[in-house]
Design a protein around this motif. Structure first.
Motif, PDB file in Angstrom:
ATOM      1  N   SER A  20       0.813  -1.209   0.000  1.00 48.06           N
ATOM      2  CA  SER A  20       0.000   0.000   0.000  1.00 48.06           C
ATOM      3  C   SER A  20       0.851   1.267   0.000  1.00 48.06           C
ATOM      4  O   SER A  20       0.379   2.333  -0.381  1.00 48.06           O
ATOM      5  N   GLY A  98      -8.331   6.502   0.180  1.00 49.30           N
ATOM      6  CA  GLY A  98      -8.138   5.297  -0.601  1.00 49.30           C
ATOM      7  C   GLY A  98      -8.753   5.403  -1.987  1.00 49.30           C
ATOM      8  O   GLY A  98      -8.146   5.002  -2.991  1.00 49.30           O
ATOM      9  N   GLY A 213      -0.253   4.330   3.947  1.00 51.69           N
ATOM     10  CA  GLY A 213      -0.334   2.874   3.932  1.00 51.69           C
ATOM     11  C   GLY A 213       0.493   2.234   5.014  1.00 51.69           C
ATOM     12  O   GLY A 213       0.425   1.026   5.222  1.00 51.69           O
ATOM     13  N   GLY A 216      -1.339  -0.051   7.136  1.00 52.02           N
ATOM     14  CA  GLY A 216      -2.083  -1.114   6.462  1.00 52.02           C
ATOM     15  C   GLY A 216      -2.317  -2.342   7.319  1.00 52.02           C
ATOM     16  O   GLY A 216      -3.412  -2.917   7.342  1.00 52.02           O
ATOM     17  N   ALA A 296      -0.484  -1.635  -5.523  1.00 49.55           N
ATOM     18  CA  ALA A 296      -0.945  -0.632  -4.567  1.00 49.55           C
ATOM     19  C   ALA A 296      -2.451  -0.428  -4.679  1.00 49.55           C
ATOM     20  O   ALA A 296      -3.151  -0.253  -3.672  1.00 49.55           O
ATOM     21  N   TRP A 300      -5.086  -0.948  -1.598  1.00 51.27           N
ATOM     22  CA  TRP A 300      -5.960   0.123  -1.144  1.00 51.27           C
ATOM     23  C   TRP A 300      -7.431  -0.215  -1.335  1.00 51.27           C
ATOM     24  O   TRP A 300      -8.281   0.230  -0.553  1.00 51.27           O
ATOM     25  N   ILE A 303      -8.242  -2.135   1.730  1.00 45.72           N
ATOM     26  CA  ILE A 303      -8.306  -1.276   2.911  1.00 45.72           C
ATOM     27  C   ILE A 303      -9.585  -0.445   2.909  1.00 45.72           C
ATOM     28  O   ILE A 303     -10.248  -0.300   3.944  1.00 45.72           O
TER      29      ILE A 303
END
Length: 475
Positions: A20, A98, A213, A216, A296, A300, A303
């Protein structure tokens, strides 16, 4: 959803942290720093950023261990420390971070391809948006198949994307000239007239962006096989990424003149390598960038969904966002997240520099949630909560949490008023979700203190909208 089959190992958690953080930002570092400062200013900037993010990472680690009943990291800590509305603003801001970051990834991928296929331009053409949209919904249906499967893919992608970056570093080390680095040290020829503070300030939002991140593993704490893995993954990911960022920033100063670096096309890592080894270097880094950014993006996406899901489970978002499909994936949260990303993608058609806007807005918005987390860590240490266990750690944690609070507050100032006001617009509009959730649960809307916060958010929103209308704020 938290069965043994769905639990994540230390390696998977660390990959979420690295995955992330290592995305679009690292590939833009040479030009961003070369345009602002020389090696000395870059070293100072990374010392500030590294120390600040280290203190923030430490706060996440401590809270993960001492407040193990709080899941979903950023949001949960803000809620516990400052109440429901502060928690909501934190989850809203973090979720939008995000979403906007994911948009920046698609823009950069298409801008990279635009060097080879002009139809994609700078990533904001109709063709670029259409292709990005197809990819967006492809990832959407993959994640619907299961969080565990998506996290496993993320681990593989994280390893794959680190390799091109390491090869870039090795080649630059081989081409490094000490005399050239020394001549660039203070900025070299044609250095813009700016104080050291202004040089460093020009890089601050980028240093925030590349470290977004770091939390994370904390966000996914409820999936960890062992709670202690959360802190270890956070620290390990931070150290690895900081080392990569510093090397990618400083090594080009030993291979090229600073003005040459400053004039390069983004992604500037590709341009740097091309100038050293020829055209294949640009192709190689561009391929690495696409893999990196896709990794990435996936991290994200996971997340975003997790944060919305946990907020809905806690009653601070509409309950529909807590619904899961047969694969134990928060499907409603995923649909909402990707719907918002789609809208932001369409909006890039009307932006002159979509990538730069998304990077700066992402960095500015994430600082509010980070500030709340740092402040909560400070309160926990100050009050001595949970410090009946290992009480000798309390003073250390108090100092580091205080430093993290000061750092995030300074970064909000360094980012400037423009992006703070743009953030206020999104925070104010997003508060409609809070209204819905409170009405759904038949709870009072705000406490007296929360009314003051809401009024401040609305005031910032109105000033921001006025600035956009009058042209004093441009995007």
């Amino acid at each position: 959803m938290t069965s043994t089959a769905q639990k994540l190992s230390l390696a998977s958690l660390a990959a979420l942290v690295v995955g992330s953080m290592v995305g679009a930002g690292i590939f833009s570092l040479p030009r961003t720093f070369g345009d602002a400062t020389g090696p000395f200013g870059a070293i100072v900037a990374w010392c500030i950023a590294g120390a600040g993010i280290f203190t923030l990472a430490h706060v996440f680690r401590v809270l993960a261990e001492r407040k193990s009943d709080l899941d979903a990291g950023v949001y949960a800590y803000a809620n516990a420390g400052f109440g429901d509305y502060a928690g909501f603003l934190s989850v809203l801001g973090y979720w939008l971070v995000g979403c906007i970051a994911d948009v920046s990834y698609w823009v950069l991928i298409k801008a990279t391809l635009g060097a080879f296929f002009p139809i994609f331009g700078d990533g904001n053409t109709i063709a670029a948006v259409l292709v990005s949209s197809v990819a967006l919904w492809g990832f959407h249906f993959m994640i619907l198949r299961g969080i565990k499967e998506a996290a496993a893919i993320n681990t593989v992608v994280t390893v794959a994307k680190i390799v091109p970056i390491l090869i870039f570093i090795v080649i630059l080390l081989g081409a490094f000239e000490t005399d050239l680095f020394r001549s660039n040290f203070w900025g070299g020829a044609d250095m813009p007239e700016a104080s050291l503070f202004e040089q460093i300030r020009a890089t601050m939002l980028v240093t925030v962006f590349v470290f977004i991140g770091v939390e994370g593993a904390s966000v996914y704490s409820r999936y960890a096989r062992k709670r202690s893995d959360v802190g270890v993954a956070t620290t390990l990911g931070f150290v690895v990424v900081l080392g990569l960022m510093v090397l990618v920033t400083l090594l080009p100063y030993g291979a090229l003149e600073r003005p040459e670096i400053a004039a390069m096309r983004q992604p500037s890592m590709a341009s740097v390598l091309e100038s050293i080894v020829g055209p294949w270097g640009s192709v190689f880094v561009s391929a690495g960038l696409i893999v990196s950014v896709l990794g990435a993006y996936l991290a994200w996406s996971l997340i975003c969904v997790e944060v919305l899901f946990c907020a809905a489970k806690n009653g601070d978002m509409p309950s529909v966002l807590a619904r899961e499909n047969s694969n134990s994936v928060p499907a409603a949260a995923l649909w909402l997240s990707n719907g918002v990303i789609q809208l932001f993608l369409i909006s890039t058609l009307f932006s002159e520099d979509a990538f730069r806007l998304m990077v700066n807005l992402t960095s500015a918005m994430v600082l509010i949630p980070y500030l709340l987390v740092a402040a909560y860590g400070f309160l926990v240490a100050k009050r001595g909560e949970t410090y009946n266990i290992r009480p000798k750690e309390r003073f250390r944690d108090l100092i580091l949490a205080g430093a993290a609070t000061v750092y995030t507050a300074f970064m909000i100032y360094a980012g400037g008023l423009k992006f703070l006001l743009l953030s206020a617009i999104l925070y104010a509009l997003g508060t409609a979700l809070f209204f819905y959730a409170r009405r759904e649960q038949k709870k009072p809307l705000f406490s007296p203190r929360e009314w003051l916060v809401f009024i401040a958010v609305v005031a910032g929103c109105l000033v921001g909208i006025y600035g956009l209308v009058t042209g004093s704020i441009t995007i």
